[in-house]
Motif scaffolding. Structure first.
Motif, PDB file in Angstrom:
ATOM      1  N   GLU A 193       0.940  -0.900  -0.016  1.00  0.00           N
ATOM      2  CA  GLU A 193       0.022   0.287   0.314  1.00  0.00           C
ATOM      3  C   GLU A 193       0.885   1.467   0.262  1.00  0.00           C
ATOM      4  O   GLU A 193      -0.034   1.919  -0.350  1.00  0.00           O
ATOM      5  N   LYS A 194       1.748   1.003   0.745  1.00  0.00           N
ATOM      6  CA  LYS A 194       2.930   2.003   0.477  1.00  0.00           C
ATOM      7  C   LYS A 194       3.924   2.505   0.204  1.00  0.00           C
ATOM      8  O   LYS A 194       4.377   3.634  -0.967  1.00  0.00           O
ATOM      9  N   HIS A 195       4.480   1.039  -0.305  1.00  0.00           N
ATOM     10  CA  HIS A 195       5.554   1.192  -1.474  1.00  0.00           C
ATOM     11  C   HIS A 195       5.355  -0.139  -2.347  1.00  0.00           C
ATOM     12  O   HIS A 195       6.037  -0.947  -1.761  1.00  0.00           O
ATOM     13  N   PRO A 196       5.055   0.511  -3.773  1.00  0.00           N
ATOM     14  CA  PRO A 196       4.150  -0.583  -4.335  1.00  0.00           C
ATOM     15  C   PRO A 196       5.608  -1.420  -5.040  1.00  0.00           C
ATOM     16  O   PRO A 196       5.356  -2.539  -5.319  1.00  0.00           O
ATOM     17  N   GLU A 197       6.614  -0.346  -4.560  1.00  0.00           N
ATOM     18  CA  GLU A 197       8.163  -1.232  -5.685  1.00  0.00           C
ATOM     19  C   GLU A 197       7.804  -1.933  -4.534  1.00  0.00           C
ATOM     20  O   GLU A 197       9.698  -2.783  -5.267  1.00  0.00           O
ATOM     21  N   ILE A 198       8.029  -2.285  -3.328  1.00  0.00           N
ATOM     22  CA  ILE A 198       9.058  -3.522  -2.659  1.00  0.00           C
ATOM     23  C   ILE A 198       8.357  -5.023  -2.825  1.00  0.00           C
ATOM     24  O   ILE A 198       7.050  -4.918  -3.025  1.00  0.00           O
ATOM     25  N   GLY A 199       9.040  -5.831  -3.658  1.00  0.00           N
ATOM     26  CA  GLY A 199       8.402  -7.720  -3.371  1.00  0.00           C
ATOM     27  C   GLY A 199       7.707  -8.827  -2.576  1.00  0.00           C
ATOM     28  O   GLY A 199       8.757  -8.361  -1.679  1.00  0.00           O
ATOM     29  N   TYR A 200       7.501  -9.595  -2.701  1.00  0.00           N
ATOM     30  CA  TYR A 200       7.110 -10.413  -2.034  1.00  0.00           C
ATOM     31  C   TYR A 200       8.400 -11.085  -1.145  1.00  0.00           C
ATOM     32  O   TYR A 200       8.525 -11.057  -0.215  1.00  0.00           O
ATOM     33  N   SER A 201       9.274 -11.697  -2.436  1.00  0.00           N
ATOM     34  CA  SER A 201      10.526 -12.088  -2.318  1.00  0.00           C
ATOM     35  C   SER A 201      11.159 -11.384  -1.074  1.00  0.00           C
ATOM     36  O   SER A 201      12.117 -11.546  -0.158  1.00  0.00           O
ATOM     37  N   THR A 202      11.640  -9.782  -1.288  1.00  0.00           N
ATOM     38  CA  THR A 202      12.220  -8.897  -0.474  1.00  0.00           C
ATOM     39  C   THR A 202      11.762  -9.198   1.177  1.00  0.00           C
ATOM     40  O   THR A 202      12.451  -8.652   1.903  1.00  0.00           O
ATOM     41  N   ILE A 203      10.150  -8.674   1.078  1.00  0.00           N
ATOM     42  CA  ILE A 203       9.863  -9.178   2.574  1.00  0.00           C
ATOM     43  C   ILE A 203       9.774 -10.289   2.823  1.00  0.00           C
ATOM     44  O   ILE A 203      10.312 -10.429   4.338  1.00  0.00           O
ATOM     45  N   TYR A 204      10.333 -11.988   2.235  1.00  0.00           N
ATOM     46  CA  TYR A 204      10.345 -12.178   3.163  1.00  0.00           C
ATOM     47  C   TYR A 204      11.528 -13.172   3.441  1.00  0.00           C
ATOM     48  O   TYR A 204      12.175 -13.091   4.183  1.00  0.00           O
ATOM     49  N   ARG A 205      12.549 -12.204   2.559  1.00  0.00           N
ATOM     50  CA  ARG A 205      13.978 -12.227   2.912  1.00  0.00           C
ATOM     51  C   ARG A 205      13.945 -11.753   4.583  1.00  0.00           C
ATOM     52  O   ARG A 205      14.396 -11.586   4.955  1.00  0.00           O
ATOM     53  N   SER A 206      13.397 -10.578   4.022  1.00  0.00           N
ATOM     54  CA  SER A 206      13.685  -9.468   5.238  1.00  0.00           C
ATOM     55  C   SER A 206      13.176 -10.367   6.267  1.00  0.00           C
ATOM     56  O   SER A 206      13.127  -9.876   7.683  1.00  0.00           O
ATOM     57  N   LEU A 207      11.505 -10.482   6.563  1.00  0.00           N
ATOM     58  CA  LEU A 207      11.499 -11.283   7.358  1.00  0.00           C
ATOM     59  C   LEU A 207      12.032 -11.956   8.136  1.00  0.00           C
ATOM     60  O   LEU A 207      12.000 -12.998   8.959  1.00  0.00           O
TER      61      LEU A 207
END
Ligand SMILES: [Zn+2]
Ligand SMILES: [Zn+2]
Length: 155
Positions: A48-62
């Motif tokens: 919602e805030k940062h549409p440029e951030i992808g799922y895999s980046t989020i997954y790896r960050s978690l």
């Protein structure tokens, strides 16, 4: 909340990893939302805030946040991995409703001391532990009682 970023940056430095602005944004959102978030939940909120951030980046960050001790995995037996914020989060256990997925947090210092005693008896050094109890919440039990199925029951 700035502690969270410091925490992660220290971990990153210690392990020779690169800083990432996207990861920082994900961390900010994770820490501010709280609760028990699945990767999908978090992805929705981040996008919602940062549409440029992808799922895999989020997954790896978690995953990295988990390694750094900021996030902890919560497995509730429904195949969805959730994460919760461990910074400033008091130790707690979970009652898990298996019908609606609701999580109720509870804490009892007696449980903690019993586990410590048992660990001492087993000469075991605990690094972390979790306690999740599975069942049906009061709302779901009410719904179950009012379900039309009960009309047909004879006897
Ligand atoms: Zn329920
Ligand atoms: Zn929790």
């Amino acid at each position: 909340m700035e502690n969270g970023k410091e925490f992660l940056h220290n971990y990153i430095k210690k392990h020779g990893l690169k800083k990432s602005a996207q990861r920082d944004k994900i961390l900010d959102i994770f820490l501010s939302v709280g609760g028990h978030l699945s990767v999908d939940n978090l992805t929705e909120i981040v996008k919602e805030k940062h549409p440029e951030i992808g799922y895999s980046t989020i997954y790896r960050s978690l995953y990295l946040m988990q390694k750094a001790g900021i996030a902890e995995r919560v497995e509730l037996g429904d195949g969805i991995t959730r994460y919760e914020n461990m910074l400033g989060n008091k130790r707690h256990y979970h009652f898990v409703c298996q019908q609606c997925g609701k999580l109720i947090e509870f804490y009892d210092p007696l449980i903690e001391s019993k586990i410590k005693i048992s660990a001492a008896e087993a000469d075991f050094s605990i690094e972390r532990y979790r306690l999740d109890a599975f069942g049906v919440c009061s709302e779901c039990r009410k719904k179950n009682n009012h379900s039309p199925k009960t009309k047909n029951s004879e006897g």
